[in-house]
Enzyme design. Structure first.
Site, PDB file in Angstrom:
ATOM      1  N   GLU A  90      -2.880   1.311  -9.051  1.00 28.64           N
ATOM      2  CA  GLU A  90      -3.704   0.374  -8.267  1.00 28.64           C
ATOM      3  C   GLU A  90      -5.065   0.976  -7.946  1.00 28.64           C
ATOM      4  O   GLU A  90      -6.078   0.286  -7.926  1.00 28.64           O
ATOM      5  CB  GLU A  90      -2.958  -0.016  -6.986  1.00 28.64           C
ATOM      6  CG  GLU A  90      -1.726  -0.857  -7.287  1.00 28.64           C
ATOM      7  CD  GLU A  90      -0.928  -1.175  -6.042  1.00 28.64           C
ATOM      8  OE1 GLU A  90      -0.347  -0.243  -5.463  1.00 28.64           O
ATOM      9  OE2 GLU A  90      -0.885  -2.353  -5.643  1.00 28.64           O
ATOM     10  N   GLU A 146       7.255  -0.764  -8.642  1.00 32.51           N
ATOM     11  CA  GLU A 146       7.660  -1.166  -7.287  1.00 32.51           C
ATOM     12  C   GLU A 146       8.887  -2.070  -7.215  1.00 32.51           C
ATOM     13  O   GLU A 146       9.758  -1.877  -6.371  1.00 32.51           O
ATOM     14  CB  GLU A 146       6.480  -1.849  -6.565  1.00 32.51           C
ATOM     15  CG  GLU A 146       5.368  -0.895  -6.133  1.00 32.51           C
ATOM     16  CD  GLU A 146       4.325  -0.675  -7.204  1.00 32.51           C
ATOM     17  OE1 GLU A 146       4.561  -1.079  -8.362  1.00 32.51           O
ATOM     18  OE2 GLU A 146       3.260  -0.100  -6.895  1.00 32.51           O
TER      19      GLU A 146
END
Ligand SMILES: NC(=O)c1ccc[n+]([C@@H]2O[C@H](COP(=O)([O-])OP(=O)(O)OC[C@H]3O[C@@H](n4cnc5c(N)ncnc54)[C@H](O)[C@@H]3O)[C@@H](O)[C@H]2O)c1
Length: 679
Positions: free
Chosen positions: A482, A502
């Site tokens: 990210e 995730e």
């Protein structure tokens, strides 16, 4: 453009270190020439590599065909003329100045004039070897640690005349072969041995002075430094004579404080290892032992920085990566308290008439600042570097805070930014323990605060007037990926990999991953990556537009500059089709089917193996997390980026409030498969 291009590496000396260095180079995919004085010794060195790799097969670290491929890249020879092919030569022959000088003279005759020559010497000055060559500017130190195929640390040592471009090229090679380089001046013991050898020696002095017996010193050292082996056991394993020799060298070059204890000399003369047994440790004497070991460590660490041999950060990284101490000297000092640390150093030094180094005298009571994130001048760019290689540069609140500060400073300098990480990983994600601890303690607001700060930080990265480039040299997972996609550009090394794992641990990407990814590569492919946790190598990442450019390690910095010169990117709009036709099936599948349809078996993969695998992978994930990820990606598609990011934050409580989050995150810490409530 660097004048040095390193494709072929040679190692001279096929002994314990040389064979291990060659093994590591070949394991990382590079051809290596291994040279010794005759064929027999070359064969012995190759034999060492084979047996270490065979152990790796038994421990399931390598498959037999991998071992074959690695061995295929090692070319052993006693014909020095073959060294004309080498761009970098690493010398690892006997620790004898005359022998090494002879080798360097010979290398001067057989190597090309643009070859870089490195020495793995532990005790000589690099300049003393450089001096016998006709091109001292291409000579530097590359000091590896035993076992060099396993221990990641390498000290890169320039002498006063080393060409910075040669230094940079040799440094880039260390990164390429998965090492964690630190920088050292050409000084006795370089960085780590300068405090580690005296640390061993001081343990012997404690014994000699009757402060404690061996079992007590062993137990105290393990407790105080949180290590698996005490100093006496370590000496038994690595060689008591080597410890004495190293102390002797430091003592002669620096000060009597470093000279070997008489008891150490006696032990070597008697030709014996230390007797580790005896009555159990005496806890009443343990603090005195810890205090002395800490005292000398604080003194030497501060002296290293005072003398300009190493930075505070590299001194600590050296201990953590090279010696596997859980904390480096400066971290230990800060935890001990500066005032008390000074007292301990003073007391330990009292017999030698040495003064406290200025860094220690002037240290603020709150502790010596240790930069987890550094701002560096990297020519046309300003570098923001995350410096926690032993923790794979994982993001936690402390790193996040320093990163935000560093970005603010770097932005103020008015140059484009390059953001990178030291060691093998770019950023391997967020610190899982932080989330687990707060979930267990019921302190969700701390998670909220950390995530909000993370969003602010990434906003600062992605919204500058000057471009920001992510230099992804290794793993970029979760929060790391990210961070990379928040930058304008991503330049990837061949060892880079990207992934969003995730949903497999019960959560969703929370630092913009559900929003920025879709805008970079399109919603269907973003869904594919987030739903499956599939990790992409650099080539695939470039194929789908996740990364902008693939560059070799040698070209990585120049590639970042080229990319930065294209300027900052205004808000991205999601592509309407995949960049590469080979991704069309995946694109179409995730474009056409919802999480519900896929999980309930209503989505037809048409026998496509890759899609079947993707569906299987999704079955392992948290259903709750998958649905939330879908919601976020779908909703984000209709929103401006800022609103999409806000939505991600708004749903944070829903992510972490679900039992799958604690279960998934805990399972990762406990190295087990998660048992999700929602799947
Ligand atoms: N062993 C360690 O823990 C360690 C750690 C860091 C650095 N070092 C340094 O690494 C170097 C090598 O140490 P080692 O433990 O591997 O020693 P070693 O004795 O195991 O190996 C040395 C090798 O060099 C070869 N050799 C000797 N003279 C040569 C010459 N003229 N040309 C080509 N080859 C020659 C020998 O045949 C032998 O194979 C030393 O400088 C040492 O200080 C060792």
């Amino acid at each position: 453009m660097s004048p040095y291009s390193i494709q072929k590496i040679a190692v001279i000396g096929a002994g314990n270190m040389g064979s291990g260095i060659a093994q590591k180079i070949a394991t990382e995919g590079y051809p290596v020439i291994l040279v010794d004085v005759d064929d027999e010794r070359v064969a012995r060195g190759v034999g060492i590599i084979k047996s270490v790799l065979q152990q790796g097969v038994e421990r399931r670290l390598f498959k037999p065909d991998q071992v074959e491929a690695i061995l295929g890249r090692v070319h052993g020879t006693s014909d020095w003329d073959e060294l004309s092919a080498a761009d970098l030569v690493i010398e690892a022959v006997f620790e004898d100045l005359d022998v090494k000088r002879d080798v360097f003279r010979r290398l001067g005759a057989v190597c090309r004039t643009d070859a870089i020559l490195g020495t793995n010497t532990s005790s000589f000055y690099v300049k003393d070897l450089a001096g016998v060559t006709s091109h001292p500017e291409r000579v530097l130190g590359l000091h590896y640690f035993f076992h060099p195929a396993k221990n990641r640390l390498v000290e890169v040592i320039g002498h006063a005349g080393t060409d910075p471009a040669a230094f940079d090229a040799a440094w880039a090679v260390q990164e390429a072969i998965g090492k964690t380089p630190i920088r050292s001046a050409d000084a006795p013991g370089f960085v780590v041995n300068r405090y580690f050898v005296p640390w061993l020696n001081e343990a012997v002095r404690l014994l000699e002075e009757g402060v404690a017996d061996i079992p007590t010193i062993e137990a105290a050292a393990k407790q105080g430094f949180r290590i698996g082996m005490g100093p006496f056991e370590l000496m038994n394993v690595t060689g008591v004579a080597i410890a004495r020799h190293a102390a002797d060298t430091l003592g002669r070059k620096l000060h009597a404080f470093y000279a070997p204890a008489q008891r150490l000399c006696d032990q070597v003369d008697a030709g014996r290892n230390w007797e580790l047994g005896g009555a159990g440790p005496d806890p009443a004497r343990s603090q005195a032992v810890i205090d002395r070991l800490l005292g000398i460590t604080f003194y030497i660490a501060a002296k290293l920085v005072d003398e300009g041999v190493a930075s505070v950060e590299d001194t600590d990284i050296g201990a953590r990566v090279g010696l596997r101490w859980s904390k480096g000297p400066f971290d230990l000092l800060n935890r001990t308290g500066v005032e008390r640390g000074r007292e301990l150093a003073r007391a330990a030094l009292a017999p030698y008439g040495l003064e406290l180094p200025a860094l220690l005298t002037a240290a603020p009571a709150g502790g010596i600042p240790i930069r987890l994130v550094a701002v560096e001048d990297r020519g046309a760019l300003t570098g923001v570097w995350i410096n926690r290689p032993d923790a794979m540069n994982a993001l936690n609140p402390a790193v996040g805070k320093q990163l935000a500060g560093a970005i603010a400073i770097a932005r103020g300098l008015g140059k484009p930014l390059v953001i990178g990480g030291s060691g093998k990983a770019f950023v391997a994600g967020a610190d899982i323990k932080f989330f687990v601890d707060n979930l267990k303690a019921g302190t969700f607001p701390k998670i909220q605060e950390f995530t909000e700060d993370g969003h602010a930080l990434l906003h600062a990265l992605s919204n500058g007037a000057e471009a920001c480039v992510a230099r992804v040299q290794g793993l970029a997972l979760g929060g790391g990926a990210e961070l990379a996609i928040a930058c304008d550009w991503i330049v990837a090394s061949p060892k880079a990999s990207f992934g969003f794992p995730e949903t497999g641990i019960g959560i969703v990407p929370g630092l913009g991953g559900t929003q920025r990814l879709a805008r970079r590569i399109g919603e269907p492919l973003a869904k594919f990556l987030v739903y499956t946790g599939q990790i992409l190598g650099a080539k695939q990442a470039v194929e789908i537009g996740l990364a902008d450019q693939l560059a070799t390690f040698a070209d990585l910095d120049a590639a970042c500059q080229r990319q930065a010169s294209k300027g900052a990117v205004a808000e991205r709009t999601a592509p309407a089709a995949p960049l590469a036709a080979s991704w069309k099936r995946v694109w179409d599948f995730f474009d056409a089917h919802s999480v519900d349809q896929i999980l309930s078996g209503q989505a037809d993969t048409d026998g496509d193996a890759a899609l079947d695998k993707a569906v299987q992978r999704m079955a392992q994930k948290s259903e709750h997390a998958l649905r939330l990820a879908e919601r976020l990606i779908d909703a984000g598609a209709a929103l401006p980026l800022a609103a999409g990011l806000q939505l991600e934050l708004d749903l944070l409580q829903e992510v972490f409030g679900h039992p799958d989050a604690l279960e998934g995150l805990s399972s990762l810490l406990e190295s087990r498969r998660p048992a999700f409530a929602s799947a």
